[in-house]
Enzyme design. Sequence first.
Site, PDB file in Angstrom:
ATOM      1  N   GLU A 195      -9.306  20.456 -15.643  1.00 21.95           N
ATOM      2  CA  GLU A 195      -8.283  19.551 -14.893  1.00 21.95           C
ATOM      3  C   GLU A 195      -9.007  18.195 -14.933  1.00 21.95           C
ATOM      4  O   GLU A 195     -10.071  17.777 -15.414  1.00 21.95           O
ATOM      5  CB  GLU A 195      -8.509  20.125 -13.485  1.00 21.95           C
ATOM      6  CG  GLU A 195      -8.170  21.375 -13.341  1.00 21.95           C
ATOM      7  CD  GLU A 195      -7.932  21.668 -11.667  1.00 21.95           C
ATOM      8  OE1 GLU A 195      -7.700  20.860 -10.978  1.00 21.95           O
ATOM      9  OE2 GLU A 195      -7.924  23.100 -11.644  1.00 21.95           O
ATOM     10  N   CYS A 203     -10.144  10.587 -13.181  1.00 20.79           N
ATOM     11  CA  CYS A 203     -11.058  11.491 -12.692  1.00 20.79           C
ATOM     12  C   CYS A 203     -11.492  12.785 -13.820  1.00 20.79           C
ATOM     13  O   CYS A 203     -10.392  13.398 -14.095  1.00 20.79           O
ATOM     14  CB  CYS A 203     -10.726  12.136 -11.309  1.00 20.79           C
ATOM     15  SG  CYS A 203     -11.970  13.214 -10.701  1.00 20.79           S
ATOM     16  N   CYS A 234     -17.744  25.311 -11.981  1.00 21.13           N
ATOM     17  CA  CYS A 234     -18.791  24.508 -11.343  1.00 21.13           C
ATOM     18  C   CYS A 234     -19.704  25.904 -10.907  1.00 21.13           C
ATOM     19  O   CYS A 234     -19.171  26.493 -10.170  1.00 21.13           O
ATOM     20  CB  CYS A 234     -18.487  23.877 -10.268  1.00 21.13           C
ATOM     21  SG  CYS A 234     -19.736  22.747  -9.577  1.00 21.13           S
ATOM     22  N   CYS A 264     -20.334  24.555  -3.770  1.00 21.96           N
ATOM     23  CA  CYS A 264     -20.453  23.767  -2.498  1.00 21.96           C
ATOM     24  C   CYS A 264     -19.325  24.504  -1.553  1.00 21.96           C
ATOM     25  O   CYS A 264     -18.141  24.568  -2.104  1.00 21.96           O
ATOM     26  CB  CYS A 264     -19.962  22.536  -2.955  1.00 21.96           C
ATOM     27  SG  CYS A 264     -21.445  21.706  -3.487  1.00 21.96           S
ATOM     28  N   CYS A 318     -15.631  23.143  -1.439  1.00 16.96           N
ATOM     29  CA  CYS A 318     -14.793  22.501  -2.494  1.00 16.96           C
ATOM     30  C   CYS A 318     -14.179  23.698  -3.297  1.00 16.96           C
ATOM     31  O   CYS A 318     -14.721  24.779  -3.478  1.00 16.96           O
ATOM     32  CB  CYS A 318     -15.816  21.817  -3.444  1.00 16.96           C
ATOM     33  SG  CYS A 318     -15.205  21.371  -5.061  1.00 16.96           S
ATOM     34  N   CYS A 324      -9.965  14.983  -4.027  1.00 13.67           N
ATOM     35  CA  CYS A 324     -11.379  15.434  -3.759  1.00 13.67           C
ATOM     36  C   CYS A 324     -11.571  16.703  -3.202  1.00 13.67           C
ATOM     37  O   CYS A 324     -11.064  16.974  -2.211  1.00 13.67           O
ATOM     38  CB  CYS A 324     -12.275  14.301  -3.324  1.00 13.67           C
ATOM     39  SG  CYS A 324     -13.977  14.217  -3.564  1.00 13.67           S
TER      40      CYS A 324
END
Length: 340
Positions: A92, A105, A112, A116, A119, A331
């Site tokens: 993305e 971005c 990932c 977290c 997220c 975000c």
Amino acid sequence: MSSPEVLLGKSLPELTEWITQQGQPAYRGKQLYQWLYEKGATSLADITVFPQKWRQNQENTIIGRSSIYHYSTAPDRTRKYLLKLADGLIIEAVGIPTHKRLTVCVSSQVGCIMGCDFCATGKGGFTRNLKTHEIIDQILTVQNDFGERVSNVVFMGMGEPLLNLPEVIPAIKSINEDIGIGQRSITISTVGLPQKILELAHHQLQITFAVSLHASNQHIREKLIPSANHYPLSQLLAECREYVKITGRRVTFEYILLAGVNDLPQHAKELVQHLRGFQTHVNLIPYNPISEVDYQRPSQERVNDFLNRLKQENIAVSVRYSRGLEADAACGQLRATVDR
């Protein structure tokens, strides 16, 4: 069988050397360079100034561009792209326009590994690091689609950039030297990894460096960021101070405000104690909800109170209101939702 030659990411001297090795005159190196970085060529077939027969014989050479698999656009014109790589994986990127600039971005990994808790990206797991050309491609894709020059790049998409420095550092240098975006207009964001901050510092880049802090004490940070179990807040802050000494540039701390979790007056007080006398800037980010967890966005009153408590203690601080919420592009929302 040898791997295909990838042209994107090569400098002008490298492209000139390559083109002469293919039997073409040296001046075509500059033509190739312009078609890659200025005209956004996606294949050698696009480069019509080259002899057609020669292009047809370059079967083992690729530009290194992705294809747009899907995109969605929010009312504020923020656009999220799902890009399909050569191996079929999806990453993305987000284009964020304002009346003065166009920010991209970018992702540094497919997925990932950091996990977290707040997220969306980390919920999908980790597949692999991106290559240098796959990072550069994201900027060119957004630039081509918007039809205007990209002015700023933020490494805040999928992945942890410091876990992919061998590809991220060359990408930054190419973004700067080949696409023409100043290093001070490039931001790397990290949750923080032992020794990796210092490794980045020694590259002496003039980038903006942002650390996803998100907590005022070790207990909360461990709850939100699993890797914090092995990286005490005190050590993270010590390495950030060392980063400032080595580079002469301040550190930006990203702090997502989660209602009732890290946005109370005592948390603001703790944060002040950590950052007093430290060359920093704090970016407060009201939480962007995702479906996988039940954290809540704090009230505007709570956001303003936290902001003012830091200002009263002379901590440089601002609030970043995320763009693209309606397109799942903000975000913590970067995730391939199309295939759900």
